[in-house]
Design an enzyme around this catalytic site. Structure first.
Site, PDB file in Angstrom:
ATOM      1  N   LYS A 177       7.582  -6.359 -16.720  1.00 25.78           N
ATOM      2  CA  LYS A 177       7.323  -7.156 -15.463  1.00 25.78           C
ATOM      3  C   LYS A 177       7.364  -6.387 -14.295  1.00 25.78           C
ATOM      4  O   LYS A 177       8.387  -5.581 -14.092  1.00 25.78           O
ATOM      5  CB  LYS A 177       8.462  -8.233 -15.558  1.00 25.78           C
ATOM      6  CG  LYS A 177       8.372  -8.985 -14.229  1.00 25.78           C
ATOM      7  CD  LYS A 177       9.882  -9.796 -14.319  1.00 25.78           C
ATOM      8  CE  LYS A 177      10.113 -10.653 -13.221  1.00 25.78           C
ATOM      9  NZ  LYS A 177       9.990 -10.258 -12.011  1.00 25.78           N
TER      10      LYS A 177
HETATM   11  P1  FBP Z   1      10.251 -14.272  -7.731  1.00 22.10           P
HETATM   12  O1  FBP Z   1       8.943 -14.630  -8.388  1.00 22.10           O
HETATM   13  O2  FBP Z   1      10.867 -15.211  -6.662  1.00 22.10           O
HETATM   14  O3  FBP Z   1       9.778 -12.968  -6.889  1.00 22.10           O
HETATM   15  O4  FBP Z   1      11.045 -13.668  -8.905  1.00 22.10           O
HETATM   16  C1  FBP Z   1      11.074 -12.839  -9.892  1.00 22.10           C
HETATM   17  C2  FBP Z   1      12.288 -11.964 -10.054  1.00 22.10           C
HETATM   18  O5  FBP Z   1      12.007 -11.001 -10.416  1.00 22.10           O
HETATM   19  C3  FBP Z   1      13.715 -12.653  -9.992  1.00 22.10           C
HETATM   20  O6  FBP Z   1      13.791 -12.470 -11.426  1.00 22.10           O
HETATM   21  C4  FBP Z   1      14.481 -11.931  -9.172  1.00 22.10           C
HETATM   22  O7  FBP Z   1      15.351 -12.540  -8.692  1.00 22.10           O
HETATM   23  C5  FBP Z   1      13.684 -11.327  -8.108  1.00 22.10           C
HETATM   24  O8  FBP Z   1      12.452 -11.401  -8.589  1.00 22.10           O
HETATM   25  C6  FBP Z   1      14.034  -9.996  -7.605  1.00 22.10           C
HETATM   26  O9  FBP Z   1      13.258  -9.510  -6.883  1.00 22.10           O
HETATM   27  P2  FBP Z   1      13.376  -8.357  -5.819  1.00 22.10           P
HETATM   28  O10 FBP Z   1      14.553  -7.422  -6.664  1.00 22.10           O
HETATM   29  O11 FBP Z   1      12.360  -7.972  -5.316  1.00 22.10           O
HETATM   30  O12 FBP Z   1      14.428  -9.000  -4.775  1.00 22.10           O
END
Ligand code: FBP
Length: 262
Positions: A177
């Site tokens: 991801k």
């Molecule tokens: P979003 O689609 O809201 O960005 O969530 C995906 C994700 O990977 C979540 O699992 C995680 O909480 C968040 O993004 C972390 O994003 P970052 O580390 O960039 O703040």
């Protein structure tokens, strides 16, 4: 490698993972405009949509809420995570063992690796233990492959995202991801760097329906195999409408325009 296409978290070769670990990663701030979503049951309800191939949560949410949804939702147990209160070099504490994830009914595991962090070595060693233990249970491993730290904080430049997908392939992830690297061409290169491992895009902060669906359309065209998304779904007033459209764009490879018109 696990036969990932046979996993319940994959539908027709693609995945739409609904993530809700934001209370840990970002804090309650992400729920300010949608306070009703502080109740994880509301997001599990959303995850019962056919488009959603798994829901990604931390251990405490799985313990407290998954038993009511285990017949309708596939569980992706995120094994590590860190709060926004942590001000150090990017790192992520291992919060759940693979044995316990399996006991909770996990269909897949999730693990963040911050390549480039001063803690990269320890994180990769922790990932190794989780990935190998997961193999014993036939649990696929989704890597949140997020190079950041030192000079790399929040970096989404194309060469970094390509490195993120390659790193995930070489360390034994089944799905990586990654953040959007800024263009479909850059995403196509990141997909090429991943070999036969699936690449999915991370959702990011909420945008308009059209903007988001167009970006998803572009990454699917570029060879990505879906999405792991949180805020762009559950921060919406009507998550079902967007999931209906995402189902078309991801699994039927419809355009954003066609998906919104339907
Ligand atoms: P979003 O689609 O809201 O960005 O969530 C995906 C994700 O990977 C979540 O699992 C995680 O909480 C968040 O993004 C972390 O994003 P970052 O580390 O960039 O703040």
């Amino acid at each position: 490698m696990i036969p990932i296409d046979d996993s319940p978290i994959v539908r027709d070769g693609k995945s739409l993972i609904l993530a809700m670990d934001h209370g840990l990663e970002h804090g309650p701030v992400d729920f300010e405009e949608v306070p009703e979503k502080l109740d994880p049951s509301t997001v599990f309800e959303t995850a019962t949509h056919d488009a959603v191939s798994a829901m990604a949560v931390q251990k405490g949410i799985a313990e407290g809420y998954y038993p009511s949804y285990e017949d309708d939702v596939n569980l992706l147990l995120k094994l590590n995570g860190t709060s926004n209160l942590w001000m150090g070099e990017p790192d992520s504490a291992v919060n759940c063992s693979v044995d316990y994830a399996a006991e909770l009914g996990a269909d897949a595991l999730g693990f963040t690796v911050y390549g480039g962090s001063n803690h990269e070595i320890e994180m990769v060693e922790e990932f190794r233990d989780a990935q190998e233990k997961g193999r014993e249970y036939d649990l696929p491993m989704v890597m949140w492959s997020y190079p950041r730290g030192q000079g790399l904080k929040n970096d989404t430049k194309p060469s970094t995202i390509s490195y993120a997908t390659r790193l995930a392939l070489e360390l034994g992830a089944d799905i990586a991801k990654v953040k959007y690297p800024g263009s479909p061409e850059a995403m196509a290169h990141a997909v090429d760097c991943a070999g036969n491992m699936k690449v999915i895009m991370s959702g990011g902060s909420k945008t308009s329906d059209y903007e988001f669906l167009s970006q998803v359309e572009a990454v699917i065209d570029a060879g990505a195999k879906g999405l792991a998304v949180g805020r762009n779904v559950w921060q919406r007033e009507d998550p079902t409408r967007l999931l209906d459209a995402l189902e078309k764009v991801i699994y039927e490879e419809a355009t954003a325009d066609a998906a919104l018109e339907a």
